[in-house]
Design a protein around this motif. Sequence first.
Motif, mmCIF file in Angstrom:
data_model
loop_
_atom_site.group_PDB
_atom_site.id
_atom_site.type_symbol
_atom_site.label_atom_id
_atom_site.label_comp_id
_atom_site.label_asym_id
_atom_site.label_seq_id
_atom_site.Cartn_x
_atom_site.Cartn_y
_atom_site.Cartn_z
ATOM 1 N N THR A 199 79.259 -5.411 8.736
ATOM 2 C CA THR A 199 79.184 -6.722 7.933
ATOM 3 C C THR A 199 78.688 -7.689 8.947
ATOM 4 N N LEU A 200 78.439 -8.584 9.797
ATOM 5 C CA LEU A 200 78.651 -9.572 10.420
ATOM 6 C C LEU A 200 78.277 -11.060 9.910
ATOM 7 N N GLU A 201 79.395 -11.933 10.439
ATOM 8 C CA GLU A 201 79.240 -13.284 10.296
ATOM 9 C C GLU A 201 77.940 -13.185 12.119
ATOM 10 N N LEU A 202 76.880 -14.235 11.880
ATOM 11 C CA LEU A 202 75.739 -14.103 12.535
ATOM 12 C C LEU A 202 76.082 -15.865 12.968
ATOM 13 N N ILE A 203 75.807 -16.341 14.512
ATOM 14 C CA ILE A 203 76.654 -17.446 15.146
ATOM 15 C C ILE A 203 75.524 -17.204 16.742
ATOM 16 N N ALA A 204 74.759 -18.502 17.495
ATOM 17 C CA ALA A 204 74.516 -18.833 18.781
ATOM 18 C C ALA A 204 75.082 -19.516 18.839
ATOM 19 N N GLU A 205 75.887 -19.289 20.787
ATOM 20 C CA GLU A 205 76.672 -20.633 21.334
ATOM 21 C C GLU A 205 75.558 -20.318 22.398
ATOM 22 N N ASP A 206 75.500 -21.068 23.479
ATOM 23 C CA ASP A 206 74.545 -22.022 24.627
ATOM 24 C C ASP A 206 74.571 -19.947 25.770
ATOM 25 N N GLY A 207 73.600 -19.921 25.523
ATOM 26 C CA GLY A 207 72.762 -19.226 27.154
ATOM 27 C C GLY A 207 71.420 -18.502 26.212
ATOM 28 N N PRO A 208 70.812 -17.808 26.753
ATOM 29 C CA PRO A 208 69.930 -17.037 26.786
ATOM 30 C C PRO A 208 69.938 -16.035 25.807
ATOM 31 N N GLU A 209 68.823 -15.771 24.940
ATOM 32 C CA GLU A 209 69.796 -14.644 23.569
ATOM 33 C C GLU A 209 68.873 -12.723 24.613
ATOM 34 N N GLN A 210 69.741 -12.322 24.138
ATOM 35 C CA GLN A 210 69.610 -10.799 24.440
ATOM 36 C C GLN A 210 68.379 -9.900 24.225
ATOM 37 N N GLU A 211 68.469 -9.231 25.225
ATOM 38 C CA GLU A 211 66.791 -8.396 25.279
ATOM 39 C C GLU A 211 67.119 -7.571 24.161
ATOM 40 N N ASP A 212 68.813 -6.857 24.415
ATOM 41 C CA ASP A 212 69.567 -5.540 23.199
ATOM 42 C C ASP A 212 69.840 -5.892 22.698
ATOM 43 N N LEU A 213 70.543 -5.782 21.346
ATOM 44 C CA LEU A 213 71.420 -6.620 20.447
ATOM 45 C C LEU A 213 72.703 -4.283 20.076
ATOM 46 N N THR A 214 71.805 -3.831 21.029
ATOM 47 C CA THR A 214 72.725 -2.616 20.246
ATOM 48 C C THR A 214 74.911 -2.634 21.040
ATOM 49 N N SER A 215 74.390 -3.497 21.480
ATOM 50 C CA SER A 215 76.191 -3.190 21.994
ATOM 51 C C SER A 215 76.717 -3.787 21.190
ATOM 52 N N LEU A 216 76.072 -5.054 21.046
ATOM 53 C CA LEU A 216 76.481 -5.845 19.680
ATOM 54 C C LEU A 216 76.677 -5.925 18.566
ATOM 55 N N PHE A 217 76.199 -4.724 18.060
ATOM 56 C CA PHE A 217 76.526 -4.281 16.937
ATOM 57 C C PHE A 217 77.928 -2.986 17.218
ATOM 58 N N ALA A 218 77.395 -2.652 18.593
ATOM 59 C CA ALA A 218 78.456 -1.435 18.166
ATOM 60 C C ALA A 218 79.584 -1.830 18.424
ATOM 61 N N SER A 219 80.129 -2.981 18.800
ATOM 62 C CA SER A 219 81.112 -3.795 18.748
ATOM 63 C C SER A 219 82.188 -3.748 17.435
ATOM 64 N N LEU A 220 81.380 -3.663 16.197
ATOM 65 C CA LEU A 220 81.903 -4.732 15.700
ATOM 66 C C LEU A 220 83.027 -2.881 14.459
ATOM 67 N N THR A 221 83.534 -3.314 14.055
ATOM 68 C CA THR A 221 84.014 -2.431 12.661
ATOM 69 C C THR A 221 83.197 -1.830 11.724
ATOM 70 N N PRO A 222 83.206 -0.519 11.717
ATOM 71 C CA PRO A 222 82.371 -0.467 10.833
ATOM 72 C C PRO A 222 83.018 -1.143 8.839
ATOM 73 N N ASP A 223 82.818 -0.981 7.819
ATOM 74 C CA ASP A 223 82.726 -1.007 6.642
ATOM 75 C C ASP A 223 83.415 0.402 6.218
ATOM 76 N N ALA A 224 84.579 0.648 5.314
ATOM 77 C CA ALA A 224 85.229 0.797 5.589
ATOM 78 C C ALA A 224 84.700 1.725 3.665
ATOM 79 N N ARG A 225 84.606 3.800 4.279
ATOM 80 C CA ARG A 225 83.800 3.622 3.378
ATOM 81 C C ARG A 225 83.868 3.962 1.623
#
Length: 262
Positions: A199-225
């Motif tokens: 579960t995430l909040e999504l915003i944008a900051e200054d700079g170019p858009e990333q080509e691959d979002l895998t590392s961003l998703f991987a940095s997030l804490t998963p919801d407890a089952r």
Amino acid sequence: MTPRPLSVLIIGATGSIGRYAVAEALRQGHSVRALVRDQARAARALPDGVGLVVGDLTRPETLGPAMEGIEAIVFTHGSTTSERDVRDNDYAGVANVLKTLDGRPVRIALMTAIGTTRPGVPYTQWKLRSERLVRGSGNPYTIVRPGWFDYNQPDQRNIVMLQGDKRQSGSPKDGVIARDQIARVLIDSLHIEAAEHKTLELIAEDGPEQEDLTSLFASLTPDARESLDGAEDTVNLPVDHEPETFRGDLATIAAGNVTPER
């Protein structure tokens, strides 16, 4: 890596985010189906190659044909800040789709909004309840809470994923994001394993858009089952104090859960 094509149902396909989600899903090679109330209007609004199935989120008896053979569902529908509208459309739409699935597993991407956990705001509580139904369904999912649509500057394209829903001013100060980027994150989440149960909040900051979002998703804490709430959220809505409508929907959906009940 090119994602494996999926059969994807877009809910809210003719809306301001849904149209971008349709375009992005087609660009990525998915087979796209749209649930629509007016087939002629939708045919004018959506590109060729989209399967149109007539149905109404508020009438569960009409939803079955749209979900036959579907592997993923992307919810982009949304209404006003009226509690009644959010309850009867945003929330009820999610509930009705999940109940129609009756435990059949699909990959889910749900769009709600930044500030969904703000205490004491009736319409956001119904958005939060729709998130809880998705978590309780047992399906793999990603829940995306975008900031304010299209308030970003042209060079403000660097995608940022937050957690904990701590930005609750109810204004663009909470964060901004382009509509096409919201759609991209929703569709990308369907094939990025690291996005599951996040579960995430999504915003944008200054700079170019990333080509691959895998590392961003991987940095997030998963919801407890075992939890119905986001991993870092602060929520004070005990299930046994929730409205009967929600408790009944949750019980029905959890009964068909393909994983152990929470």
